[in-house]
Design a protein around this motif. Structure first.
Motif, mmCIF file in Angstrom:
data_model
loop_
_atom_site.group_PDB
_atom_site.id
_atom_site.type_symbol
_atom_site.label_atom_id
_atom_site.label_comp_id
_atom_site.label_asym_id
_atom_site.label_seq_id
_atom_site.Cartn_x
_atom_site.Cartn_y
_atom_site.Cartn_z
ATOM 1 N N GLY A 114 -17.958 22.589 -102.773
ATOM 2 C CA GLY A 114 -17.367 23.206 -101.969
ATOM 3 C C GLY A 114 -15.762 23.156 -102.348
ATOM 4 N N GLY A 115 -15.069 24.215 -101.679
ATOM 5 C CA GLY A 115 -13.661 24.301 -101.953
ATOM 6 C C GLY A 115 -13.282 25.542 -101.475
ATOM 7 N N LEU A 116 -11.794 25.980 -102.103
ATOM 8 C CA LEU A 116 -11.430 27.266 -101.826
ATOM 9 C C LEU A 116 -11.237 28.242 -102.961
ATOM 10 C CD1 LEU A 116 -9.071 28.770 -99.871
ATOM 11 C CD2 LEU A 116 -7.388 27.654 -101.234
ATOM 12 N N VAL A 117 -11.827 29.444 -102.417
ATOM 13 C CA VAL A 117 -11.774 30.458 -103.755
ATOM 14 C C VAL A 117 -11.289 31.833 -103.229
ATOM 15 C CG1 VAL A 117 -14.144 30.961 -103.092
ATOM 16 C CG2 VAL A 117 -13.645 31.624 -105.159
ATOM 17 N N GLN A 118 -10.970 32.544 -103.821
ATOM 18 C CA GLN A 118 -10.422 34.014 -103.345
ATOM 19 C C GLN A 118 -11.583 34.742 -103.276
ATOM 20 O OE1 GLN A 118 -7.717 35.448 -106.294
ATOM 21 N NE2 GLN A 118 -5.745 34.735 -105.118
ATOM 22 N N ALA A 119 -11.349 35.660 -102.551
ATOM 23 C CA ALA A 119 -12.703 36.791 -102.262
ATOM 24 C C ALA A 119 -12.800 37.395 -103.445
ATOM 25 C CB ALA A 119 -12.076 37.866 -101.354
ATOM 26 N N GLY A 120 -14.511 37.629 -103.743
ATOM 27 C CA GLY A 120 -14.776 37.995 -104.993
ATOM 28 C C GLY A 120 -15.205 36.937 -105.764
ATOM 29 N N GLY A 121 -14.582 35.806 -105.635
ATOM 30 C CA GLY A 121 -14.997 34.695 -106.773
ATOM 31 C C GLY A 121 -16.276 33.860 -106.653
ATOM 32 N N SER A 122 -16.558 33.042 -107.213
ATOM 33 C CA SER A 122 -17.826 32.313 -107.320
ATOM 34 C C SER A 122 -17.786 30.699 -107.089
ATOM 35 C CB SER A 122 -18.404 32.543 -108.451
ATOM 36 O OG SER A 122 -18.878 33.863 -108.856
#
Length: 124
Positions: free
Chosen positions: A9-17
């Motif tokens: 898990g973690g933090l990702v920008q929209a559109g990412g994977s």
């Protein structure tokens, strides 16, 4: 006693994977379906995806179909959730779950064990 340990898990920008992993121990892994549920803030836990004990059958929630892929490696006692094209509404705590049979499921009534959960946050 079955133990399920999630990671990825973690933090990702929209559109990412992101790819979540869940390592299982305590019983014959291939004999049981596995799955993922999630819980967003202020909402109830909901079904995301499930895979049969053999890995040949899968089911997905409509909200993630075409974007998420569940898979398993029975030699490694591990189940994965590949999440692509992530959206802000995918933000939640994701739980790995172990079913009580080898057949795919969507209901929490078919779950024997839950992992501790891993946070996924998608920023818009």
């Amino acid at each position: 006693q079955v133990r399920l340990v999630e990671s990825g898990g973690g933090l990702v920008q929209a559109g990412g994977s992101l790819r979540l992993s869940c390592a299982a121990s305590g019983r014959t892994f291939s004999s049981y379906a596995m799955g993922w549920f999630r819980q967003a803030p202020g909402k109830e836990r909901e079904f995301v995806a499930t895979i049969s004990g053999s890995g040949r059958s899968t089911l997905y929630a409509e909200s993630v179909k075409g974007r998420f892929t569940i898979s398993r490696d029975n030699a490694k006692n591990t189940v994965y959730l590949q999440m692509n094209s992530l959206k802000a509404e995918d933000t939640a705590v994701y739980y790995c779950v172990a079913g009580n049979t080898a057949v795919v499921f969507t209901s929490s009534r078919s779950i024997d064990y839950w992992g501790q959960g891993t946070q996924v946050t998608v920023s818009s």
